[in-house]
Design a protein around this motif. Structure first.
Motif, PDB file in Angstrom:
ATOM      1  N   VAL A 131      14.126  36.236  24.866  1.00  0.00           N
ATOM      2  CA  VAL A 131      12.690  36.029  25.061  1.00  0.00           C
ATOM      3  C   VAL A 131      12.065  35.426  23.809  1.00  0.00           C
ATOM      4  O   VAL A 131      11.213  34.534  23.882  1.00  0.00           O
ATOM      5  CB  VAL A 131      11.997  37.358  25.430  1.00  0.00           C
ATOM      6  CG1 VAL A 131      10.485  37.198  25.428  1.00  0.00           C
ATOM      7  CG2 VAL A 131      12.486  37.849  26.792  1.00  0.00           C
ATOM      8  N   ILE A 132      12.495  35.913  22.648  1.00  0.00           N
ATOM      9  CA  ILE A 132      11.981  35.368  21.387  1.00  0.00           C
ATOM     10  C   ILE A 132      12.263  33.875  21.300  1.00  0.00           C
ATOM     11  O   ILE A 132      11.363  33.068  21.013  1.00  0.00           O
ATOM     12  CB  ILE A 132      12.610  36.105  20.192  1.00  0.00           C
ATOM     13  CG1 ILE A 132      12.104  37.539  20.118  1.00  0.00           C
ATOM     14  CG2 ILE A 132      12.306  35.362  18.872  1.00  0.00           C
ATOM     15  CD1 ILE A 132      12.801  38.388  19.081  1.00  0.00           C
ATOM     16  N   ASN A 133      13.507  33.493  21.540  1.00  0.00           N
ATOM     17  CA  ASN A 133      13.865  32.075  21.445  1.00  0.00           C
ATOM     18  C   ASN A 133      13.155  31.235  22.501  1.00  0.00           C
ATOM     19  O   ASN A 133      12.778  30.092  22.253  1.00  0.00           O
ATOM     20  CB  ASN A 133      15.379  31.914  21.547  1.00  0.00           C
ATOM     21  CG  ASN A 133      16.079  32.269  20.246  1.00  0.00           C
ATOM     22  OD1 ASN A 133      15.555  32.033  19.169  1.00  0.00           O
ATOM     23  ND2 ASN A 133      17.260  32.851  20.350  1.00  0.00           N
ATOM     24  N   GLN A 134      12.943  31.806  23.672  1.00  0.00           N
ATOM     25  CA  GLN A 134      12.229  31.085  24.716  1.00  0.00           C
ATOM     26  C   GLN A 134      10.778  30.842  24.299  1.00  0.00           C
ATOM     27  O   GLN A 134      10.251  29.732  24.455  1.00  0.00           O
ATOM     28  CB  GLN A 134      12.277  31.870  26.034  1.00  0.00           C
ATOM     29  CG  GLN A 134      11.532  31.172  27.172  1.00  0.00           C
ATOM     30  CD  GLN A 134      11.623  31.937  28.482  1.00  0.00           C
ATOM     31  OE1 GLN A 134      12.304  32.958  28.550  1.00  0.00           O
ATOM     32  NE2 GLN A 134      10.955  31.460  29.499  1.00  0.00           N
ATOM     33  N   ARG A 135      10.155  31.855  23.764  1.00  0.00           N
ATOM     34  CA  ARG A 135       8.751  31.719  23.354  1.00  0.00           C
ATOM     35  C   ARG A 135       8.600  30.715  22.209  1.00  0.00           C
ATOM     36  O   ARG A 135       7.662  29.912  22.179  1.00  0.00           O
ATOM     37  CB  ARG A 135       8.199  33.084  22.962  1.00  0.00           C
ATOM     38  CG  ARG A 135       7.998  34.023  24.150  1.00  0.00           C
ATOM     39  CD  ARG A 135       7.523  35.410  23.732  1.00  0.00           C
ATOM     40  NE  ARG A 135       6.250  35.372  23.015  1.00  0.00           N
ATOM     41  CZ  ARG A 135       5.593  36.462  22.636  1.00  0.00           C
ATOM     42  NH1 ARG A 135       6.106  37.669  22.896  1.00  0.00           N
ATOM     43  NH2 ARG A 135       4.447  36.355  21.994  1.00  0.00           N
ATOM     44  N   LEU A 136       9.536  30.758  21.254  1.00  0.00           N
ATOM     45  CA  LEU A 136       9.471  29.822  20.135  1.00  0.00           C
ATOM     46  C   LEU A 136       9.695  28.388  20.596  1.00  0.00           C
ATOM     47  O   LEU A 136       9.030  27.455  20.123  1.00  0.00           O
ATOM     48  CB  LEU A 136      10.505  30.199  19.076  1.00  0.00           C
ATOM     49  CG  LEU A 136      10.242  31.491  18.311  1.00  0.00           C
ATOM     50  CD1 LEU A 136      11.443  31.864  17.453  1.00  0.00           C
ATOM     51  CD2 LEU A 136       8.995  31.369  17.439  1.00  0.00           C
ATOM     52  N   ALA A 137      10.624  28.201  21.511  1.00  0.00           N
ATOM     53  CA  ALA A 137      10.912  26.855  22.000  1.00  0.00           C
ATOM     54  C   ALA A 137       9.750  26.288  22.801  1.00  0.00           C
ATOM     55  O   ALA A 137       9.361  25.133  22.635  1.00  0.00           O
ATOM     56  CB  ALA A 137      12.182  26.874  22.856  1.00  0.00           C
ATOM     57  N   THR A 138       9.162  27.110  23.660  1.00  0.00           N
ATOM     58  CA  THR A 138       8.046  26.667  24.484  1.00  0.00           C
ATOM     59  C   THR A 138       6.790  26.454  23.643  1.00  0.00           C
ATOM     60  O   THR A 138       6.017  25.517  23.864  1.00  0.00           O
ATOM     61  CB  THR A 138       7.766  27.692  25.598  1.00  0.00           C
ATOM     62  OG1 THR A 138       8.971  27.917  26.340  1.00  0.00           O
ATOM     63  CG2 THR A 138       6.688  27.187  26.539  1.00  0.00           C
ATOM     64  N   SER A 139       6.570  27.340  22.683  1.00  0.00           N
ATOM     65  CA  SER A 139       5.451  27.235  21.728  1.00  0.00           C
ATOM     66  C   SER A 139       4.100  27.097  22.422  1.00  0.00           C
ATOM     67  O   SER A 139       3.292  26.231  22.086  1.00  0.00           O
ATOM     68  CB  SER A 139       5.672  26.060  20.768  1.00  0.00           C
ATOM     69  OG  SER A 139       6.637  26.383  19.802  1.00  0.00           O
ATOM     70  N   SER A 140       3.860  27.979  23.370  1.00  0.00           N
ATOM     71  CA  SER A 140       2.569  27.971  24.070  1.00  0.00           C
ATOM     72  C   SER A 140       1.582  28.901  23.366  1.00  0.00           C
ATOM     73  O   SER A 140       1.947  29.986  22.911  1.00  0.00           O
ATOM     74  CB  SER A 140       2.749  28.441  25.520  1.00  0.00           C
ATOM     75  OG  SER A 140       3.593  27.569  26.234  1.00  0.00           O
ATOM     76  N   GLY A 141       0.336  28.481  23.285  1.00  0.00           N
ATOM     77  CA  GLY A 141      -0.705  29.324  22.714  1.00  0.00           C
ATOM     78  C   GLY A 141      -0.375  29.769  21.303  1.00  0.00           C
ATOM     79  O   GLY A 141      -0.008  28.964  20.446  1.00  0.00           O
ATOM     80  N   ALA A 142      -0.480  31.095  21.081  1.00  0.00           N
ATOM     81  CA  ALA A 142      -0.244  31.642  19.752  1.00  0.00           C
ATOM     82  C   ALA A 142       1.203  31.465  19.297  1.00  0.00           C
ATOM     83  O   ALA A 142       1.489  31.480  18.096  1.00  0.00           O
ATOM     84  CB  ALA A 142      -0.611  33.129  19.728  1.00  0.00           C
ATOM     85  N   ASP A 143       2.129  31.271  20.248  1.00  0.00           N
ATOM     86  CA  ASP A 143       3.531  31.108  19.888  1.00  0.00           C
ATOM     87  C   ASP A 143       3.807  29.788  19.178  1.00  0.00           C
ATOM     88  O   ASP A 143       4.875  29.610  18.585  1.00  0.00           O
ATOM     89  CB  ASP A 143       4.421  31.193  21.134  1.00  0.00           C
ATOM     90  CG  ASP A 143       4.454  32.601  21.716  1.00  0.00           C
ATOM     91  OD1 ASP A 143       4.104  33.546  20.991  1.00  0.00           O
ATOM     92  OD2 ASP A 143       4.832  32.740  22.901  1.00  0.00           O
ATOM     93  N   ALA A 144       2.873  28.867  19.212  1.00  0.00           N
ATOM     94  CA  ALA A 144       3.042  27.613  18.473  1.00  0.00           C
ATOM     95  C   ALA A 144       3.038  27.872  16.972  1.00  0.00           C
ATOM     96  O   ALA A 144       3.610  27.099  16.191  1.00  0.00           O
ATOM     97  CB  ALA A 144       1.938  26.620  18.832  1.00  0.00           C
ATOM     98  N   ALA A 145       2.400  28.965  16.567  1.00  0.00           N
ATOM     99  CA  ALA A 145       2.338  29.345  15.150  1.00  0.00           C
ATOM    100  C   ALA A 145       3.169  30.597  14.927  1.00  0.00           C
ATOM    101  O   ALA A 145       2.739  31.541  14.268  1.00  0.00           O
ATOM    102  CB  ALA A 145       0.899  29.576  14.722  1.00  0.00           C
ATOM    103  N   ALA A 146       4.379  30.621  15.486  1.00  0.00           N
ATOM    104  CA  ALA A 146       5.229  31.808  15.423  1.00  0.00           C
ATOM    105  C   ALA A 146       6.583  31.485  14.795  1.00  0.00           C
ATOM    106  O   ALA A 146       7.068  30.350  14.830  1.00  0.00           O
ATOM    107  CB  ALA A 146       5.432  32.396  16.817  1.00  0.00           C
TER     108      ALA A 146
END
Length: 574
Positions: A274-289
């Motif tokens: 899930v972490i890698n998915q969120r970082l790859a997608t970089s949606s919303g706050a995850d763009a700065a993650a």
């Protein structure tokens, strides 16, 4: 030992969804020790914004006394400054010790049994009160309290009187071996020469703690900051940590931490995939993650795609770690050097590396010391097996050892989902040794039982998979715990698996510890590693490589060889 959970924590091997299938473009990403991420990690950093940290493991025990060195993927160093710190640069340049609270890296006496530090001017806690050497002395002393255990053990061993000290809650007198003649001077008196003391002074135990604000075991809930950020929220014992700017920190006294974001929010307990998915997608706050503990796994790296922008967001890190096969020569047939040498020749490092995730995640090792100059890396291969092993040479040695028809042995490994000490690597070893006439029975144990078997002198395993990571980039914390006979522990966790107690080795360790020049010491550590290697007391297998994604808005990515992970103190999100 650097805790493996910090750096080599489980890899995410689950294939990602279509949205992030192209993450495998990472294998085309930056290589080598200059580990900056690509285009997404460059650009002029700016102050402001919120940085998100997405991790698998909670930032537990957020107390400088209880943290192991600078663990937790650099998060503690945002709150806790120490006498010295690591140089915040990429690759090998990051292996250097530099001043932090102190004006220099320490001034030793003639034989390095005494070290003196002077504090910089203008140092303040988050509440604006001055930081003094009394605060540093108290911070160190409280790390001896039983209820605050968990930190690195060196101070107990190195400081005069440290072995029997129980901390300030029981002993109000304090340690006489830490002297503070004035508010800016602190002197440490050691049991023996320790040229590596400036490295140790980077540990969080050296962070100042104001005695009036000490709340014992509850201090982790709101530790008093000496760094650029202060803790404003700590939920679930580190599962949700929120840091905001410390208004009394000054960059004039701290040339190592830039503190670009206004706020840092750490969320833990997340699934690696899930972490890698969120970082790859970089949606919303995850763009700065970012993540400080979750690697890209082999399944992800295998899904090669053509997304260069995504590949540019992968940082490559190297850290002083060696994965190896360990022998206990007190257990037959490993008491026979010829048997140990035969196994060394039979190893197929290509299959082992494939089991560990492939060449993108592991580099072959023939030396016990990691392949970095700071450790004293000296190339050698006493039992050259090539890339795929030399079973013919192994059979020849077995015959000389009295086993012309081969032999049967057991290999102990962990049953945890861990490619480094788990079933995958064990099976690769088993298959390689079979070609040399050695039948290997695999003994899989759950993690606690596995650690008991490999670190227990009495009735422990004779042949097992192991690994060792350095607390700082020097040969000392790598070779001494494993090969110094005076560190053999007969009634606890013993890391000297071979129970080697060679007076010549012990003496050379003492002589090297007198050296205060890291480069001179490195030469001697490398020579000692090569000498010990002749005895075939272990079989080095590989050094891990770490590949991690960052969000698309993350800038100024710095990954040093000291930690192998992205340095949060350098990151910008605007």
């Amino acid at each position: 030992m650097r805790q493996p959970s910090v750096i080599t924590r489980r890899v995410a091997v689950t294939a990602l969804t279509v949205a992030v299938a192209v993450v495998a473009a990472a294998c085309a990403g930056p290589q080598g020790t200059d580990a900056k991420a690509g285009a997404a990690g460059t650009g002029t950093p700016q102050k402001g914004g919120t940085l998100s940290v997405l991790n698998s493991d909670p930032q537990t025990d957020f107390d400088p006394a209880r943290l192991y060195t600078s663990g937790g993927g650099n998060v503690p160093s945002l709150v806790f400054r120490t006498l010295t710190t690591r140089n915040r640069e990429n690759g090998a340049a990051g292996n250097k010790v530099v001043p932090d609270l102190a004006t220099d890296t320490g001034r030793p006496n003639a034989d390095a049994t005494e070290w003196t530090y002077t504090l910089k001017d203008g140092l303040k806690f988050e509440d604006g009160t001055p930081i003094t050497t009394a605060d540093i002395k108290y911070g160190i002393e409280r790390s001896f309290a039983a209820e605050l255990s968990g930190g690195a053990p060196y101070l107990r061993d190195w400081l005069v009187g440290g072995a029997g000290y129980q901390g300030p809650y029981k002993d109000k007198k304090g340690l006489d071996s830490i002297v503070t003649p004035d508010a800016k001077t602190i002197v440490f008196k050691l049991n023996k020469p320790e040229g590596d003391f400036p490295f140790l002074a980077t540990a969080t135990q050296f962070a100042p703690v104001p005695k009036a604000k000490d709340t014992g075991a509850k201090y982790e809930e709101h530790p008093v900051s000496s760094g650029p950020y202060k803790v404003v929220k700590n939920e679930g014992d580190g599962e949700h940590l929120v840091l905001e700017r410390n208004p009394n920190w000054s960059e004039k006294t701290d040339d190592q931490r830039h503190a670009y974001p206004d706020k840092i929010e750490v969320k833990s307990g997340l699934d690696p995939a899930v972490i890698n998915q969120r970082l790859a997608t970089s949606s919303g706050a995850d763009a700065a993650a970012i993540t400080t503990d979750t690697n890209l796994g082999p399944a992800e790296l295998a899904q090669v795609g053509g997304d260069k922008a995504l590949a540019d967001r992968v940082g490559t890190g190297h850290f002083g770690y060696t994965n190896y096969l360990a022998f206990n020569p007190k257990v037959k047939p490993f008491d026979n050097p010829k048997v140990r040498e035969a196994i060394s020749y039979a190893i197929n490092r290509t299959s082992v590396i494939n089991a560990a995730g492939g060449s993108a995640l592991a580099e072959p090792a023939t030396t016990f010391l990691p392949n970095q100059a700071a450790f004293g890396y000296t190339p050698y291969d006493h039992f050259p097996a090539g890339k795929t092993g030399d079973p013919a040479k192994a059979k020849e040695l077995l015959k000389e050892a009295g086993y012309p028809n081969g032999l049967t042995i057991s290999l102990t490994h962990s049953t945890a989902q861990n490619r480094e000490t788990g079933a995958e690597t064990a099976t690769a070893v088993q298959e390689a040794l079979k070609k040399a006439g050695i039948t290997v029975k695999l003994v899989g144990l759950e993690p606690n039982a596995f650690n008991e078997a490999r670190w227990n002198v009495k009735g422990g395993a004779g042949f097992f998979i192991s690994r060792w990571g350095a607390d700082w980039p020097s040969g000392g914390p790598f070779l001494a715990p494993i090969f110094d006979g005076r560190q053999i522990v007969k009634d606890g966790a013993n890391f000297n698996h071979a129970q080697l107690d060679d007076p010549a080795v012990n003496k050379e360790i003492d002589e090297i510890n007198k050296l205060t020049d890291p480069k001179a010491a490195a030469v001697r550590w490398g020579a000692l590693d090569k000498k010990i290697g002749e005895q075939a007391l272990d079989v080095p297998l590989f050094h891990p490589v770490y590949k991690r994604l960052v969000g698309k808005d993350v800038k100024n990515v710095v990954i040093s060889d000291w930690t192998g992970v992205l340095d949060i103190s350098q990151v910008s999100v605007k």
